[in-house]
Scaffold this active site. Structure first.
Site, short mmCIF file in Angstrom:
data_model
loop_
_atom_site.label_atom_id
_atom_site.label_comp_id
_atom_site.label_asym_id
_atom_site.label_seq_id
_atom_site.Cartn_x
_atom_site.Cartn_y
_atom_site.Cartn_z
N TYR A 280 0.85 -1.20 0.00
CA TYR A 280 0.00 0.00 0.00
C TYR A 280 0.89 1.24 0.00
O TYR A 280 1.72 1.43 0.89
CB TYR A 280 -0.89 -0.03 1.24
CG TYR A 280 -2.06 0.90 1.15
CD1 TYR A 280 -3.27 0.46 0.63
CD2 TYR A 280 -1.98 2.23 1.57
CE1 TYR A 280 -4.36 1.31 0.52
CE2 TYR A 280 -3.06 3.08 1.47
CZ TYR A 280 -4.24 2.63 0.95
OH TYR A 280 -5.31 3.48 0.84
N TYR A 330 -4.99 5.18 -7.93
CA TYR A 330 -5.30 5.04 -6.51
C TYR A 330 -6.60 4.28 -6.34
O TYR A 330 -7.66 4.85 -6.17
CB TYR A 330 -5.39 6.42 -5.85
CG TYR A 330 -5.53 6.37 -4.34
CD1 TYR A 330 -4.75 5.52 -3.57
CD2 TYR A 330 -6.44 7.19 -3.68
CE1 TYR A 330 -4.86 5.48 -2.20
CE2 TYR A 330 -6.55 7.17 -2.30
CZ TYR A 330 -5.76 6.32 -1.57
OH TYR A 330 -5.87 6.28 -0.20
#
Length: 376
Positions: A280, A330
């Site tokens: 992440y 994203y």
């Protein structure tokens, strides 16, 4: 201590799909979600009527998503649009499948932040953190990276290695948004946003959707693609320190260490066994924090660890091979999980990691989660 070790290799990913990523003002959340679902369903070879579990994330209304898809599931879960939710959702779906609450679960994530001009922070909402400049998660991560620099001597040129590696991967990914080559000097010369972080340390904001379909490993054997097994999973929350502003002076190291113990023990592997890492990367420092917390290097040594292209294809630890949040899009962890599946299937073309057998997904956040995927 209780664990999920009994779920090792009991659940598999059997379908993945995504939309293009970019700016689509003519499409709704539901239309994007339907496109991703259709792609994942075709990938799995399942019929729509077989889907009896539905997880939605960042979808405005779960029932409307079900209506658009023509689904009447017997198990449903709706999650908010926080970035940490992808790992949480996958683990919840595992538990639903193992308990018998559902046989085939579709997990759908949508985002229309780009076309709707969404801002993460910097708005008019008052916060106790505002006097210190914490108007966004980026400001909090900038402060944490400043602490890392002061404690361990980490430099922004070392941090640049993260953004540069992920951009190189994005250039090889047809779906990725960012295609312009980047150098360490480009990173250093980009405009500051919240010092010491600069523009190229920040994730993108794009429209798009992702879908994954999970079922039991036993049922997965008869489907279209080779199943990808969920071999390890773990998590730990840090609500007492970092629920408000995404800020933790410990950089979630304690939670990452606990999560790493869980996931490695369940999977029966360690960092040296991992062929590719999906990490992440809402901001580039998160990658450094994750490498330390999950034992890829010692605490304080992540800056030196990433030097020399270690995270790139051909490096010792290929990371975010789709370009990640910094250069692909994203999708808040969801696209990283489908990249893990595709790497294990050998479907990534020129960005394929050779002999890929173990892929590790990591999200070091106030809700740290980790999943280890393996080939069946």
């Amino acid at each position: 201590m209780t664990s999920m070790n009994h779920l090792r290799n009991k659940v598999a990913v059997v379908g993945v799909g995504n939309t293009p990523y970019g700016n689509f003002p003519h499409k709704s959340d539901y239309a994007l979600g339907a496109d991703a679902f259709k792609a994942a369903l075709a990938d799995s070879g399942l019929e729509k009527h077989e889907i009896d579990g539905l997880v939605t994330c960042r979808v405005p209304y779960y029932a409307r998503m079900g209506e658009v898809l023509g689904l009447d599931p017997r198990w449903t879960l709706a999650l908010p649009g926080h970035g940490r939710m992808s790992g949480m959702a996958i683990i919840e779906a595992m538990l639903a499948i193992e308990s018998g609450a559902a046989d085939y679960v579709a997990l759908i994530y949508t985002n229309i932040g780009r076309s709707r001009r969404m801002n993460y922070g910097g708005d008019d909402s008052a916060s106790v953190w505002d006097p210190w400049g914490f108007t966004s998660p980026g400001a909090a991560h900038a402060m944490m990276f400043r602490m890392h620099m002061q404690r361990y001597g980490t430099t922004t040129r070392q941090l640049a290695e993260v953004s540069v590696a992920f951009r190189q991967h994005a250039i090889l990914n047809p779906d990725a948004v960012m295609k312009k080559p980047m150098t360490i000097d480009d990173h250093e010369e980009a405009r500051p946003i919240a010092e010491p972080l600069r523009l190229l340390d920040y994730c993108l904001i794009n429209d798009g959707a992702v879908c994954m379909i999970l079922t039991s490993a036993e049922r997965a054997r008869d489907l279209r693609k080779p199943p990808v097994l969920i071999t390890g999973a773990g998590g730990r929350d840090a609500f007492r320190r970092s629920a408000v502003a995404n800020f933790d002076p410990d950089m979630w190291f304690t939670e990452a260490q606990d999560t790493s113990r869980q996931v490695y023990e369940m999977a029966g592997v360690g960092p040296d066994d991992v062929d590719a890492l999906m990490c992440y990367d809402n901001f580039s420092p998160t990658v450094l924090f994750s490498l330390e917390g999950f034992g890829y290097c010692k605490r304080g040594e992540s800056g030196a660890f990433v030097e020399g292209g270690r995270l790139g294809l051909g490096g010792a630890l290929p990371t975010n091979t789709d370009g990640g949040h910094l250069s692909n899009s994203y999708m808040q962890g969801w696209a990283l999980n489908i990249e893990a599946v595709r790497q294990l299937r050998g479907e990534c073309g020129i960005r394929q990691v050779s002999d890929c057998e173990v892929v590790h997904y990591v999200a070091t956040t106030p809700c740290t989660r980790s999943i280890i995927y393996t080939r069946a």
